[in-house]
Design an enzyme around this catalytic site. Structure first.
Site, PDB file in Angstrom:
ATOM      1  N   ASN A   9       1.034  -1.525   0.013  1.00 55.20           N
ATOM      2  CA  ASN A   9      -0.084  -0.499  -0.024  1.00 55.20           C
ATOM      3  C   ASN A   9       1.206   1.245   0.078  1.00 55.20           C
ATOM      4  OD1 ASN A   9      -1.776   2.102   0.700  1.00 55.20           O
ATOM      5  ND2 ASN A   9      -1.956   1.279   2.816  1.00 55.20           N
ATOM      6  N   LYS A  11       0.166   3.945  -0.411  1.00 55.61           N
ATOM      7  CA  LYS A  11      -0.447   5.045   0.407  1.00 55.61           C
ATOM      8  C   LYS A  11      -0.277   6.620  -0.345  1.00 55.61           C
ATOM      9  CE  LYS A  11       0.088   3.645   4.604  1.00 55.61           C
ATOM     10  NZ  LYS A  11       0.103   3.587   6.065  1.00 55.61           N
ATOM     11  N   HIS A  94      -9.221   1.062   5.063  1.00 55.60           N
ATOM     12  CA  HIS A  94      -8.369   1.240   6.346  1.00 55.60           C
ATOM     13  C   HIS A  94      -8.221   2.307   6.366  1.00 55.60           C
ATOM     14  CE1 HIS A  94      -4.322   2.188   6.549  1.00 55.60           C
ATOM     15  NE2 HIS A  94      -3.735   1.627   6.053  1.00 55.60           N
ATOM     16  N   GLU A  96      -6.984   5.058   8.212  1.00 58.94           N
ATOM     17  CA  GLU A  96      -6.673   6.322   7.573  1.00 58.94           C
ATOM     18  C   GLU A  96      -7.794   7.199   7.171  1.00 58.94           C
ATOM     19  OE1 GLU A  96      -3.139   5.621   5.780  1.00 58.94           O
ATOM     20  OE2 GLU A  96      -2.154   4.610   7.472  1.00 58.94           O
ATOM     21  N   GLU A 164      -4.920  -4.530  10.506  1.00 61.78           N
ATOM     22  CA  GLU A 164      -3.970  -3.200  11.034  1.00 61.78           C
ATOM     23  C   GLU A 164      -4.068  -2.981  12.434  1.00 61.78           C
ATOM     24  OE1 GLU A 164      -2.468  -2.628   6.602  1.00 61.78           O
ATOM     25  OE2 GLU A 164      -3.766  -1.237   7.264  1.00 61.78           O
ATOM     26  N   GLY A 170       2.578   2.462  11.067  1.00 61.33           N
ATOM     27  CA  GLY A 170       4.005   3.610  10.336  1.00 61.33           C
ATOM     28  C   GLY A 170       4.482   4.215  11.441  1.00 61.33           C
ATOM     29  N   SER A 210       3.620  -1.785   9.979  1.00 55.52           N
ATOM     30  CA  SER A 210       5.344  -2.132  10.384  1.00 55.52           C
ATOM     31  C   SER A 210       5.647  -3.554  10.196  1.00 55.52           C
ATOM     32  CB  SER A 210       5.766  -1.309  11.783  1.00 55.52           C
ATOM     33  OG  SER A 210       4.876   0.061  12.738  1.00 55.52           O
TER      34      SER A 210
HETATM   35  P1  13P Z   1       3.476   0.959   7.342  1.00 54.06           P
HETATM   36  O1  13P Z   1       3.917  -0.697   7.007  1.00 54.06           O
HETATM   37  O2  13P Z   1       3.849   1.645   7.274  1.00 54.06           O
HETATM   38  O3  13P Z   1       3.009   0.953   8.809  1.00 54.06           O
HETATM   39  O4  13P Z   1       1.923   0.599   7.089  1.00 54.06           O
HETATM   40  C1  13P Z   1       0.945  -0.147   7.735  1.00 54.06           C
HETATM   41  C2  13P Z   1      -0.382   0.169   6.672  1.00 54.06           C
HETATM   42  O5  13P Z   1      -1.250   1.096   6.955  1.00 54.06           O
HETATM   43  C3  13P Z   1      -0.446  -1.029   5.271  1.00 54.06           C
HETATM   44  O6  13P Z   1      -1.555  -0.415   4.695  1.00 54.06           O
END
Ligand code: 13P
Length: 254
Positions: A9, A11, A94, A96, A164, A170, A210
């Site tokens: 992803n 983002k 997601h 976010e 997640e 992150g 992560s």
């Molecule tokens: P990170 O791997 O940067 O922690 O992000 C995970 C994520 O949100 C994947 O959708």
């Protein structure tokens, strides 16, 4: 059994040229790794160009979101009809999107239904906040997100779920393999109860938060974890290839 799946992803990262360069840099090596499904989820505006680059390879594409209608007066939105010629997968719900764009379970549920109806494989994301985790409410939160996300959806092995935990996204503070497997087993037993055993065994459930080349093995050796949804590390060629390669090797050895 279930084919392992690693999805990157990206983002809101990479301009068009950067996205194309990243794909060119990893294309040959990723393509050569078998026994694992490899899915790249770049920003919308790069999908068409990357779709051309990956033609004829074993790499697949996913979108990071979509709207739940085919077309109409929905300024700024992207429909499943626009995606279906370009992608196989679509990330939905997601954290976010839930956190910054006020997406609620009902909207996500509509999108899941629409994606499946359109022939896109949804990757439904669920995860608890740090506060919920510390208060011992992980099971309750995950149960409610999975139930609401899948309400009225017929059993299908086309669905992918990504667990997640928000506190792991992150932050560099991943869950442990055992923690993630426990929650993912819970999700699988929910699917067995609300859908059926056969479909529950066929649905891929990923861990995200992560994940890097240094910790992927810890997740992949767990029996209920079928792969990963990778954020930051999916933008680093060597790290992403290492994640995919270790997944292929470790799952093949089991
Ligand atoms: P990170 O791997 O940067 O922690 O992000 C995970 C994520 O949100 C994947 O959708």
């Amino acid at each position: 059994m279930r084919k392992p799946l690693i999805a990157g992803n990206w983002k809101m990262n990479t301009k068009l040229e950067e996205a194309e360069r990243l794909v060119r840099d990893m294309l040959a090596e990723l393509d050569s790794i078998g026994n694992v499904e490899k899915v790249l989820c770049p920003p919308f505006i790069s999908l068409a160009a990357i779709n051309k680059l990956i033609k004829g390879t074993s790499i697949e594409l996913g979108a990071q979101n979509m709207y739940s209608e085919d077309k109409g007066a929905y300024t700024g939105e992207i429909s499943p009809l626009m995606l279906i010629d370009l992608c196989d997968f679509v990330i939905l719900g997601h954290s976010e999107r839930r956190q910054y764009f006020a997406e609620i379970d009902e909207m996500i549920n509509k999108k899941i239904g629409k994606a499946l109806e359109s022939g896109l494989k949804p990757i439904l994301c669920v995860g608890e906040s740090l506060e919920d985790n510390e208060a011992g409410r992980t099971e309750e939160k995950i149960t409610s997100q999975v139930n609401a996300g899948l309400a009225g959806i017929s059993p299908t092995s086309q669905l992918v779920i990504a667990y997640e935990p928000i506190w792991a996204i992150g932050t560099g503070k991943a869950a442990t393999g055992k923690q993630a497997n426990a929650t993912i087993s819970l999700i699988r037993s929910m699917l067995a109860n609300t859908w059926n055993q056969e479909t529950a065994k066929a649905v891929r459930i990923l861990y995200g938060g992560s994940v890097t080349g240094s910790n992927i093995a810890e997740f992949i050796v767990e029996p209920d974890i079928d792969g990963a949804l990778v954020g930051g590390a999916s933008l680093k060629t060597d790290d992403f290839i290492s994640i995919v390669r270790q997944t292929a090797n470790l799952k093949a050895a089991r």
